[in-house]
Write a protein that holds these residues in place. Structure first.
Motif, PDB file in Angstrom:
ATOM      1  N   HIS A 171     -13.222   9.213  -7.106  1.00 26.92           N
ATOM      2  CA  HIS A 171     -11.778   9.028  -7.145  1.00 26.92           C
ATOM      3  C   HIS A 171     -11.283   8.556  -8.517  1.00 26.92           C
ATOM      4  CE1 HIS A 171     -14.053   5.849  -5.094  1.00 26.92           C
ATOM      5  NE2 HIS A 171     -13.405   5.016  -5.899  1.00 26.92           N
ATOM      6  N   ARG A 190      -0.923  18.854  -0.906  1.00 29.10           N
ATOM      7  CA  ARG A 190      -2.324  18.443  -0.862  1.00 29.10           C
ATOM      8  C   ARG A 190      -2.734  17.719  -2.137  1.00 29.10           C
ATOM      9  NH1 ARG A 190      -7.885  21.742   0.876  1.00 29.10           N
ATOM     10  NH2 ARG A 190      -8.899  19.848   1.637  1.00 29.10           N
ATOM     11  N   ALA A 193      -1.327  14.256  -1.858  1.00 24.53           N
ATOM     12  CA  ALA A 193      -2.093  13.462  -0.898  1.00 24.53           C
ATOM     13  C   ALA A 193      -3.414  13.019  -1.505  1.00 24.53           C
ATOM     14  CB  ALA A 193      -2.340  14.280   0.374  1.00 24.53           C
ATOM     15  N   GLN A 194      -4.069  13.913  -2.248  1.00 26.22           N
ATOM     16  CA  GLN A 194      -5.334  13.559  -2.889  1.00 26.22           C
ATOM     17  C   GLN A 194      -5.120  12.490  -3.955  1.00 26.22           C
ATOM     18  OE1 GLN A 194      -6.382  17.570  -4.019  1.00 26.22           O
ATOM     19  NE2 GLN A 194      -7.828  17.795  -2.319  1.00 26.22           N
ATOM     20  N   LEU A 197      -4.591   9.158  -2.212  1.00 24.66           N
ATOM     21  CA  LEU A 197      -5.868   8.647  -1.720  1.00 24.66           C
ATOM     22  C   LEU A 197      -6.739   8.130  -2.863  1.00 24.66           C
ATOM     23  CD1 LEU A 197      -7.590   8.312   0.829  1.00 24.66           C
ATOM     24  CD2 LEU A 197      -8.492  10.619   0.430  1.00 24.66           C
ATOM     25  N   ARG A 201      -8.017   4.285  -3.273  1.00 24.22           N
ATOM     26  CA  ARG A 201      -9.442   3.950  -3.338  1.00 24.22           C
ATOM     27  C   ARG A 201      -9.790   3.209  -4.623  1.00 24.22           C
ATOM     28  NH1 ARG A 201     -12.568   9.383  -1.064  1.00 24.22           N
ATOM     29  NH2 ARG A 201     -11.959   9.106   1.131  1.00 24.22           N
ATOM     30  N   TYR A 212       3.543   8.600  -3.459  1.00 25.53           N
ATOM     31  CA  TYR A 212       3.960   9.127  -2.156  1.00 25.53           C
ATOM     32  C   TYR A 212       5.482   9.226  -2.068  1.00 25.53           C
ATOM     33  CZ  TYR A 212       5.365   9.246   2.685  1.00 25.53           C
ATOM     34  OH  TYR A 212       5.987   9.587   3.862  1.00 25.53           O
ATOM     35  N   GLU A 230      -1.052  15.791   6.122  1.00 25.63           N
ATOM     36  CA  GLU A 230      -2.066  15.305   5.175  1.00 25.63           C
ATOM     37  C   GLU A 230      -1.495  14.255   4.236  1.00 25.63           C
ATOM     38  OE1 GLU A 230      -5.608  17.024   2.264  1.00 25.63           O
ATOM     39  OE2 GLU A 230      -4.079  18.402   3.041  1.00 25.63           O
ATOM     40  N   GLU A 233      -0.760  11.083   6.260  1.00 30.56           N
ATOM     41  CA  GLU A 233      -1.990  10.351   6.581  1.00 30.56           C
ATOM     42  C   GLU A 233      -2.502   9.577   5.374  1.00 30.56           C
ATOM     43  OE1 GLU A 233      -5.424   8.680   7.953  1.00 30.56           O
ATOM     44  OE2 GLU A 233      -3.666   9.411   9.060  1.00 30.56           O
ATOM     45  N   ALA A 234      -2.422  10.168   4.186  1.00 27.22           N
ATOM     46  CA  ALA A 234      -2.843   9.455   2.979  1.00 27.22           C
ATOM     47  C   ALA A 234      -1.981   8.215   2.763  1.00 27.22           C
ATOM     48  CB  ALA A 234      -2.764  10.385   1.769  1.00 27.22           C
ATOM     49  N   TYR A 235      -0.692   8.356   2.994  1.00 25.10           N
ATOM     50  CA  TYR A 235       0.234   7.228   2.851  1.00 25.10           C
ATOM     51  C   TYR A 235      -0.116   6.103   3.820  1.00 25.10           C
ATOM     52  CZ  TYR A 235       4.696   4.735   3.497  1.00 25.10           C
ATOM     53  OH  TYR A 235       5.676   3.784   3.636  1.00 25.10           O
ATOM     54  N   CYS A 243      -8.349   3.277   3.069  1.00 33.45           N
ATOM     55  CA  CYS A 243      -8.786   4.315   2.120  1.00 33.45           C
ATOM     56  C   CYS A 243      -9.918   3.808   1.234  1.00 33.45           C
ATOM     57  CB  CYS A 243      -7.626   4.814   1.277  1.00 33.45           C
ATOM     58  SG  CYS A 243      -6.713   3.534   0.409  1.00 33.45           S
TER      59      CYS A 243
END
Length: 252
Positions: A171, A190, A193-194, A197, A201, A212, A230, A233-235, A243
């Motif tokens: 990450h 996506r 979102a990546q 995340l 991390r 976000y 997606e 969910e990351a948020y 995370c």
């Protein structure tokens, strides 16, 4: 002889480009390669070369380009005349687009199976076959038809490669790249979102939440939609402190 579409259209012999001069002849070669061994009619070649305004000498000019291609490609490619067009037969393993698709498929399969190390290797190898903007030396008529799906394939494989590398705990290294990708594709959920995340991390929760909310506002303002599953969910993973990096490389 090798052939390239993932960058300037090229034929290469012994590692060196075959000398082909001009946009039009590269357009004809590109159209024939993209047909994957199917016949390309005069009408199709004309539309790729001149759009809706072909010259009265269309057939003669196409014949000239075909003659030049035969001369330069020699016996390494079988360029034959069909009833109303031409067909180029090559060993498909020598076309970079075919190799890209094979590596991408192998990478996707490994990703689905949870073999993230193999997935990252295969997907990275697929992307390494690109040498700039695809079809960069052909007519605008061919490029506007054929370039968008090629570019979409590149972006999609990039998303999958990043997913594999995130699963491997990379990450921190990915944050600069993902920041650039989000800048290039601000509505591509996506990538965002990546990035969210990866930032979470890396213990950069505030930056993750900013990324976000910037995306949520863009989606609302430009598309009138809420973030998809997606990105949402990351948020929530950042909000709920879920995370944490994976415990180690995820392989089978």
């Amino acid at each position: 002889m090798e052939f390239r579409l993932l960058g300037p259209v090229e034929a290469r012999s012994d590692g060196r480009p075959v000398k082909l001069s001009g946009t039009k002849i590269h357009t004809v070669l590109g159209a024939l390669l993209l047909a994957r061994g199917r016949s390309v009619s005069y009408e199709q070649l004309s539309s790729r070369l001149w759009g809706w305004s072909p010259p009265s000498s269309m057939h003669a000019q196409i014949y000239t380009y075909i003659h030049k291609l035969r001369k330069h490609l020699g016996d390494d490619a079988r360029l034959t005349r069909q009833h109303r067009g031409y067909r180029l037969d090559i060993d498909e393993s020598r076309l970079d687009l075919v190799r890209f698709e094979e590596l991408a498929q192998a990478g996707r399969l490994a990703l689905d199976q949870g073999d993230h190390r193999t997935a990252a290797t295969k997907l990275s190898s697929a992307l390494a076959l690109w040498h700039g903007t695809p079809l960069s030396n052909v007519s605008e008529h061919l490029a506007e038809i054929e370039r968008p799906p090629l570019e979409e394939a590149f972006v999609s494989v990039t998303e999958q490669r990043v997913a594999a590398e995130l699963a491997l705990g990379e990450h921190d290294r990915l944050i600069p790249e993902l920041t650039g990708l989000v800048g290039q594709h601000p509505l591509r959920e996506r990538f965002r979102a990546q990035l969210v995340l990866a930032l979470g991390r890396s213990n950069r929760q505030a930056d993750a939440l900013i990324a976000y909310h910037e995306g949520r506002k863009l989606l609302a303002d430009q598309l009138g939609v809420d973030p998809g599953p997606e990105l949402a969910e990351a948020y929530h993973a950042v909000l709920d402190d879920r995370c944490a990096p994976p415990p180690g490389p995820a392989t089978t």
